[in-house]
Design a protein around this motif. Structure first.
Motif, PDB file in Angstrom:
ATOM      1  N   HIS A 115      52.345 -48.498  14.775  1.00  0.00           N
ATOM      2  CA  HIS A 115      52.160 -47.699  15.670  1.00  0.00           C
ATOM      3  C   HIS A 115      50.822 -46.865  15.641  1.00  0.00           C
ATOM      4  O   HIS A 115      50.377 -46.568  16.830  1.00  0.00           O
ATOM      5  N   ILE A 116      50.137 -46.725  14.649  1.00  0.00           N
ATOM      6  CA  ILE A 116      48.863 -46.341  14.677  1.00  0.00           C
ATOM      7  C   ILE A 116      47.904 -47.113  15.474  1.00  0.00           C
ATOM      8  O   ILE A 116      47.051 -46.896  16.339  1.00  0.00           O
ATOM      9  N   LYS A 117      48.107 -48.506  15.305  1.00  0.00           N
ATOM     10  CA  LYS A 117      47.193 -49.330  15.945  1.00  0.00           C
ATOM     11  C   LYS A 117      47.520 -49.535  17.482  1.00  0.00           C
ATOM     12  O   LYS A 117      46.448 -49.579  18.417  1.00  0.00           O
ATOM     13  N   ASP A 118      48.788 -49.065  17.637  1.00  0.00           N
ATOM     14  CA  ASP A 118      49.104 -48.952  19.159  1.00  0.00           C
ATOM     15  C   ASP A 118      48.401 -47.757  19.859  1.00  0.00           C
ATOM     16  O   ASP A 118      47.683 -48.024  20.815  1.00  0.00           O
ATOM     17  N   LEU A 119      48.386 -46.711  19.347  1.00  0.00           N
ATOM     18  CA  LEU A 119      47.582 -45.488  19.634  1.00  0.00           C
ATOM     19  C   LEU A 119      46.114 -45.654  19.637  1.00  0.00           C
ATOM     20  O   LEU A 119      45.626 -45.192  20.872  1.00  0.00           O
ATOM     21  N   MET A 120      45.622 -46.487  18.791  1.00  0.00           N
ATOM     22  CA  MET A 120      44.039 -46.830  18.836  1.00  0.00           C
ATOM     23  C   MET A 120      43.770 -47.744  19.927  1.00  0.00           C
ATOM     24  O   MET A 120      42.798 -47.469  20.498  1.00  0.00           O
ATOM     25  N   ALA A 121      44.737 -48.652  20.367  1.00  0.00           N
ATOM     26  CA  ALA A 121      44.472 -49.428  21.433  1.00  0.00           C
ATOM     27  C   ALA A 121      44.498 -48.743  22.809  1.00  0.00           C
ATOM     28  O   ALA A 121      44.093 -49.235  23.655  1.00  0.00           O
ATOM     29  N   GLN A 122      45.414 -47.468  22.756  1.00  0.00           N
ATOM     30  CA  GLN A 122      45.284 -46.742  24.112  1.00  0.00           C
ATOM     31  C   GLN A 122      44.112 -45.676  23.960  1.00  0.00           C
ATOM     32  O   GLN A 122      43.981 -45.152  25.124  1.00  0.00           O
ATOM     33  N   GLY A 123      43.147 -46.019  23.071  1.00  0.00           N
ATOM     34  CA  GLY A 123      41.935 -45.262  23.310  1.00  0.00           C
ATOM     35  C   GLY A 123      41.846 -44.133  22.245  1.00  0.00           C
ATOM     36  O   GLY A 123      40.893 -43.320  22.410  1.00  0.00           O
ATOM     37  N   MET A 124      42.775 -43.870  21.519  1.00  0.00           N
ATOM     38  CA  MET A 124      42.817 -42.625  20.538  1.00  0.00           C
ATOM     39  C   MET A 124      41.743 -43.120  19.269  1.00  0.00           C
ATOM     40  O   MET A 124      41.838 -44.057  18.827  1.00  0.00           O
ATOM     41  N   PRO A 125      40.808 -41.829  19.116  1.00  0.00           N
ATOM     42  CA  PRO A 125      40.230 -41.988  17.849  1.00  0.00           C
ATOM     43  C   PRO A 125      41.121 -42.382  16.518  1.00  0.00           C
ATOM     44  O   PRO A 125      42.057 -42.028  16.439  1.00  0.00           O
ATOM     45  N   LEU A 126      40.560 -43.281  15.759  1.00  0.00           N
ATOM     46  CA  LEU A 126      41.035 -43.384  14.310  1.00  0.00           C
ATOM     47  C   LEU A 126      41.679 -42.211  13.624  1.00  0.00           C
ATOM     48  O   LEU A 126      42.957 -42.223  13.520  1.00  0.00           O
ATOM     49  N   ARG A 127      40.966 -41.164  13.513  1.00  0.00           N
ATOM     50  CA  ARG A 127      41.724 -39.873  12.729  1.00  0.00           C
ATOM     51  C   ARG A 127      42.699 -39.487  13.392  1.00  0.00           C
ATOM     52  O   ARG A 127      43.917 -38.991  12.997  1.00  0.00           O
ATOM     53  N   ASP A 128      42.684 -39.192  14.943  1.00  0.00           N
ATOM     54  CA  ASP A 128      43.701 -38.558  15.660  1.00  0.00           C
ATOM     55  C   ASP A 128      44.932 -39.627  15.675  1.00  0.00           C
ATOM     56  O   ASP A 128      45.877 -39.112  15.628  1.00  0.00           O
ATOM     57  N   ALA A 129      44.628 -40.906  15.657  1.00  0.00           N
ATOM     58  CA  ALA A 129      45.753 -41.852  15.639  1.00  0.00           C
ATOM     59  C   ALA A 129      46.544 -42.000  14.434  1.00  0.00           C
ATOM     60  O   ALA A 129      47.754 -42.116  14.637  1.00  0.00           O
ATOM     61  N   VAL A 130      45.681 -41.900  13.371  1.00  0.00           N
ATOM     62  CA  VAL A 130      46.453 -41.865  12.231  1.00  0.00           C
ATOM     63  C   VAL A 130      47.414 -40.531  12.058  1.00  0.00           C
ATOM     64  O   VAL A 130      48.594 -40.565  11.608  1.00  0.00           O
ATOM     65  N   ARG A 131      46.967 -39.406  12.494  1.00  0.00           N
ATOM     66  CA  ARG A 131      47.711 -38.149  12.341  1.00  0.00           C
ATOM     67  C   ARG A 131      48.847 -38.254  13.172  1.00  0.00           C
ATOM     68  O   ARG A 131      50.169 -37.844  12.658  1.00  0.00           O
ATOM     69  N   GLU A 132      48.735 -38.598  14.489  1.00  0.00           N
ATOM     70  CA  GLU A 132      49.658 -38.756  15.674  1.00  0.00           C
ATOM     71  C   GLU A 132      50.814 -39.750  15.120  1.00  0.00           C
ATOM     72  O   GLU A 132      51.925 -39.570  15.208  1.00  0.00           O
ATOM     73  N   GLY A 133      50.248 -40.796  14.706  1.00  0.00           N
ATOM     74  CA  GLY A 133      51.009 -42.044  14.225  1.00  0.00           C
ATOM     75  C   GLY A 133      52.031 -41.790  12.985  1.00  0.00           C
ATOM     76  O   GLY A 133      53.083 -42.017  13.163  1.00  0.00           O
ATOM     77  N   ALA A 134      51.290 -40.863  12.038  1.00  0.00           N
ATOM     78  CA  ALA A 134      52.310 -40.507  10.956  1.00  0.00           C
ATOM     79  C   ALA A 134      53.429 -39.398  11.327  1.00  0.00           C
ATOM     80  O   ALA A 134      54.483 -39.390  10.916  1.00  0.00           O
ATOM     81  N   LEU A 135      52.983 -38.960  12.144  1.00  0.00           N
ATOM     82  CA  LEU A 135      54.206 -37.745  12.524  1.00  0.00           C
ATOM     83  C   LEU A 135      54.985 -38.170  13.640  1.00  0.00           C
ATOM     84  O   LEU A 135      56.335 -37.956  13.371  1.00  0.00           O
ATOM     85  N   ARG A 136      54.562 -39.311  14.477  1.00  0.00           N
ATOM     86  CA  ARG A 136      55.768 -39.660  15.250  1.00  0.00           C
ATOM     87  C   ARG A 136      56.518 -40.711  14.505  1.00  0.00           C
ATOM     88  O   ARG A 136      57.555 -41.143  14.816  1.00  0.00           O
ATOM     89  N   ARG A 137      56.090 -41.276  13.547  1.00  0.00           N
ATOM     90  CA  ARG A 137      56.880 -42.390  12.766  1.00  0.00           C
ATOM     91  C   ARG A 137      57.696 -41.635  11.433  1.00  0.00           C
ATOM     92  O   ARG A 137      58.082 -42.528  10.729  1.00  0.00           O
ATOM     93  N   LEU A 138      57.535 -40.543  11.478  1.00  0.00           N
ATOM     94  CA  LEU A 138      58.314 -39.840  10.336  1.00  0.00           C
ATOM     95  C   LEU A 138      59.544 -40.012  10.428  1.00  0.00           C
ATOM     96  O   LEU A 138      60.295 -40.431   9.162  1.00  0.00           O
ATOM     97  N   ARG A 139      60.289 -39.847  11.563  1.00  0.00           N
ATOM     98  CA  ARG A 139      61.599 -40.176  11.603  1.00  0.00           C
ATOM     99  C   ARG A 139      62.036 -41.502  11.378  1.00  0.00           C
ATOM    100  O   ARG A 139      62.979 -41.683  10.656  1.00  0.00           O
ATOM    101  N   PRO A 140      61.627 -42.675  12.161  1.00  0.00           N
ATOM    102  CA  PRO A 140      61.847 -43.629  11.682  1.00  0.00           C
ATOM    103  C   PRO A 140      61.850 -44.325  10.278  1.00  0.00           C
ATOM    104  O   PRO A 140      62.660 -44.843   9.778  1.00  0.00           O
ATOM    105  N   VAL A 141      60.783 -43.995   9.692  1.00  0.00           N
ATOM    106  CA  VAL A 141      60.549 -44.075   8.088  1.00  0.00           C
ATOM    107  C   VAL A 141      61.406 -43.567   7.488  1.00  0.00           C
ATOM    108  O   VAL A 141      62.190 -43.891   6.534  1.00  0.00           O
ATOM    109  N   LEU A 142      61.621 -42.365   7.657  1.00  0.00           N
ATOM    110  CA  LEU A 142      62.730 -41.501   6.752  1.00  0.00           C
ATOM    111  C   LEU A 142      64.213 -41.927   6.965  1.00  0.00           C
ATOM    112  O   LEU A 142      65.034 -42.049   6.104  1.00  0.00           O
ATOM    113  N   MET A 143      64.507 -42.441   8.340  1.00  0.00           N
ATOM    114  CA  MET A 143      66.000 -43.118   8.388  1.00  0.00           C
ATOM    115  C   MET A 143      66.083 -44.329   7.830  1.00  0.00           C
ATOM    116  O   MET A 143      67.005 -44.673   7.304  1.00  0.00           O
TER     117      MET A 143
END
Length: 149
Positions: A61-89
């Protein structure tokens, strides 16, 4: 993992989940005073698979966000927040599914208990690694840009 991500670096970052998850499994065995056995070894194998799967979910998911043009730091933060629920589940389903086996006292429980104890104990540390350490490692050692495939 190299075939999925096309990078040895990404595969190694994901594989960092294994040592911490194994540490949680060993600590759980020690806390319950259960010796290492073949069934505990099978639990370590299952635990490694779950830890790697969660890492793949997060990193892809982090790599998908970066492929959409998001900078690394923002992609890591956003990717970790968006994948919190799937990883916890994933962790909750695997962990809670093994809880009855971990506390079983019936026939065959001497085989089930070590396996389930390793998985339940290791899931806790593997989840923490996936949600906290893996994004930090990727922000430090990951590629700054993602090639379009």
């Amino acid at each position: 993992l190299y075939g999925a991500f096309g990078s040895v670096r990404d595969a190694l970052i994901i594989f960092t989940a294994i040592p911490l998850s194994l540490t949680g499994g060993v600590l759980a065995l020690w806390a319950r005073d259960i010796s290492l056995s073949i069934s505990a070894g099978v639990g370590f194998i299952a635990l490694s698979g779950i830890a790697v799967l969660n890492g793949v979910v997060m990193l892809s998911h982090i790599k998908d966000l970066m492929a959409q043009g998001m900078p690394l730091r923002d992609a890591v933060r956003e990717g970790a927040l968006r994948r919190l629920r799937p990883v916890l589940m994933t962790a909750l389903v695997a962990g809670l599914g093994f809880v009855p086996m971990a506390f079983n006292t019936g026939i065959g429980s001497e085989v089930q208990r070590p396996l389930a104890t390793v998985v339940v104990g290791g899931i806790v540390t593997a989840t923490l690694l996936t949600l906290v350490v893996l994004p930090a490692l990727y922000s430090r050692f990951g590629r700054k840009t993602v090639e379009q495939v």
